[in-house]
Design a protein around this motif. Structure first.
Motif, PDB file in Angstrom:
ATOM      1  N   THR A 244      64.400  18.435  -0.720  1.00  0.00           N
ATOM      2  CA  THR A 244      65.174  18.824   0.456  1.00  0.00           C
ATOM      3  C   THR A 244      66.664  18.712   0.162  1.00  0.00           C
ATOM      4  O   THR A 244      67.101  17.961  -0.696  1.00  0.00           O
ATOM      5  N   ARG A 245      67.424  19.532   0.878  1.00  0.00           N
ATOM      6  CA  ARG A 245      68.878  19.502   0.902  1.00  0.00           C
ATOM      7  C   ARG A 245      69.509  19.516  -0.483  1.00  0.00           C
ATOM      8  O   ARG A 245      69.209  20.363  -1.301  1.00  0.00           O
ATOM      9  N   TRP A 246      70.385  18.518  -0.754  1.00  0.00           N
ATOM     10  CA  TRP A 246      71.167  18.563  -1.981  1.00  0.00           C
ATOM     11  C   TRP A 246      70.307  18.425  -3.228  1.00  0.00           C
ATOM     12  O   TRP A 246      70.642  18.956  -4.285  1.00  0.00           O
ATOM     13  N   PRO A 289      61.879  23.537   3.582  1.00  0.00           N
ATOM     14  CA  PRO A 289      63.332  23.301   3.646  1.00  0.00           C
ATOM     15  C   PRO A 289      64.039  23.430   2.303  1.00  0.00           C
ATOM     16  O   PRO A 289      65.236  23.709   2.253  1.00  0.00           O
ATOM     17  N   PRO A 293      67.857  26.575  -0.505  1.00  0.00           N
ATOM     18  CA  PRO A 293      68.831  25.955  -1.416  1.00  0.00           C
ATOM     19  C   PRO A 293      68.451  26.121  -2.889  1.00  0.00           C
ATOM     20  O   PRO A 293      69.324  26.346  -3.741  1.00  0.00           O
TER      21      PRO A 293
END
Length: 446
Positions: A244-246, A289, A293
């Motif tokens: 997830t995310r970064w 998610p 990215p």
């Protein structure tokens, strides 16, 4: 009548017929047109007119011992009793040892020939200018280099020049690259399977990655290095998709750098992108998610590598166009696609082995409820078919398509349920025996 009909429409019947036709027609084609340089149709032999030569070597015995260990471990259920990390390590070391010992059937020449032959990369260091000038003038000077260099982007020669500059030039360091890549490949594939399908499928697939018949070409060609780079790119992409995310962005950027680098090692890297693309699309469709990215960061990472080479003076599309021109002006003009449309697929069936083909058949039959590894297998199959239809490779695909084979080999995991040890043992045994017999009979060009 029903039984006869089932035999006729069986995928196994068609597979055997495909190989038989490619062998018979290949022998005739070689006799009529020696310029096709097959020698072991549909495979390529070192002797372009007769690549078959039954022989014995102690390396073959060593490979047989490893194969027996893998078969025994499967029969006793050992793969399901050890920790996953130990399993991945054992699979990686065993796969490299198996491939090295197969090559040593012909002594050290079995390992060195693929590095020292005058058509290979190492021979070009004597004529190639310094790295910057080499990359900048690669397309214009391409006729100055050997056939393998003309058929690829400049990336691998740049790597060899870098090693030579720090005192690691010569044949053995080049061979070491392939051996290390052969060790890294199973780890990268199994880590990907771990993230995509879970631990159970790691245990199912590991034995098959050790004794796959394509091991014959792993430690003997630079394509083993390309295969490992591609597999690491897929593995890091899988981590990103399931983070997830970064963290997803970091994994995605790493994946993009690896897959972008692959594009400058082999033009087949463009088709290979389908391998990570299929699970990425599935992850995006399920609104994971980490999907967006990872994909965005991967594209940016690959673009950075492409930009770096462009600044250095090499534009990928210009190189690909020139290589295609060189290819059609060379051996390809003597290799009719009417034959190699069949022969390339036959060589693939031989390289991945019967158990992998059986797994592919099972996945197709279970398409309404596919196993978790199906996304990776479908990506590998689509990449291989795209490469086939591009006609960038007529013959020699047992080496060139190493990129795709591991992702087809894991299809055999569908035959490896822990509750059905007899079938699992048979699946591993068939793969191992196929590899050993093929090594004993074929003197490969690589």
């Amino acid at each position: 009548m029903i039984r006869v009909r089932s035999v006729i429409i069986s995928p196994w019947t068609w597979a055997i017929a495909l190989i038989a036709v490619s062998v018979m027609c290949g022998i005739r084609l070689q006799d009529e047109s020696p310029e096709v340089f097959l020698g072991a149709a549909p495979l390529v032999g070192r002797n372009p007119t007769d690549g078959w030569d039954w022989r014995f070597g102690w390396g073959l015995v060593g490979a047989g011992v490893i194969a027996l260990g893998v078969i025994t471990a499967t029969a006793t259920g050992w793969w399901w009793r050890i920790s996953t990390r130990v399993l991945v390590a054992v699979a990686s070391i065993s796969a490299a040892a198996f491939a090295v010992l197969l090559a040593l059937t012909d002594g050290t020449d079995g390992l060195l020939h693929g590095a020292t032959d005058r058509t290979e990369y190492l021979a070009n260091l004597a004529v190639a200018p310094p790295t910057g000038e080499f990359v900048r003038g690669f397309v214009g000077d391409i006729d100055s280099y050997s056939v393998h260099v003309r058929g690829h982007p400049p990336g691998f020669v740049v790597l060899l020049q870098s090693l030579d500059s720090v005192g690691l030039g010569g044949a053995w360091p080049t061979v070491a690259i392939s051996i290390l890549a052969t060790m890294l490949l199973p780890a990268a594939v199994l880590v990907t399977v771990w993230r995509v399908a879970g631990v159970e499928w790691v245990r199912r697939c590991a034995p098959l990655l050790i004794v796959a018949p394509y091991a014959l070409w792993m430690t003997t060609s630079a394509d083993a290095f390309y295969t490992a780079v591609g597999a690491c790119g897929v593995a890091t992409c899988a981590f990103g998709l399931h983070s997830t995310r970064w963290r997803s962005a970091c994994w995605g950027a790493t994946s993009g750098l690896l897959l972008g680098s692959l594009l400058f090692l082999t033009y087949g890297g463009t088709m290979f992108l389908l391998v990570p693309l299929v699970p990425a699309i599935l992850a995006a469709s399920r609104s994971r998610p980490g999907a967006l990215p990872t994909i965005v960061a991967a594209v940016l990472g690959a673009a950075a590598v492409t930009a770096a080479f462009a600044v250095a003076g090499f534009w990928w599309f210009e190189g690909a166009t020139e290589t295609r021109r060189q290819y059609w002006a060379g051996t390809a003009q003597f290799r009719p696609f009417a034959y190699f449309a069949i022969a390339n697929l036959s060589a693939t069936l031989i390289a991945i082995g019967p158990s992998s083909f059986g797994g592919l058949v099972r996945i197709v039959r279970q398409r309404r409820n596919p196993p978790p590894i199906a996304a990776l297998v479908v990506g590998g199959a689509l990449a291989l078919l795209a490469s086939h239809l591009s006609q960038y490779s007529r013959a020699e695909v047992e080496r060139i398509w190493l990129l795709f084979f591991p992702w087809l080999a894991i299809a055999g995991g569908t035959l490896m349920a822990r509750t059905e040890r007899r079938r699992a043992t048979a699946a591993v045994s068939v793969q191992a025996i196929g590899a050993l017999v093929l090594q004993a009979a074929l003197v490969s060009k690589w």
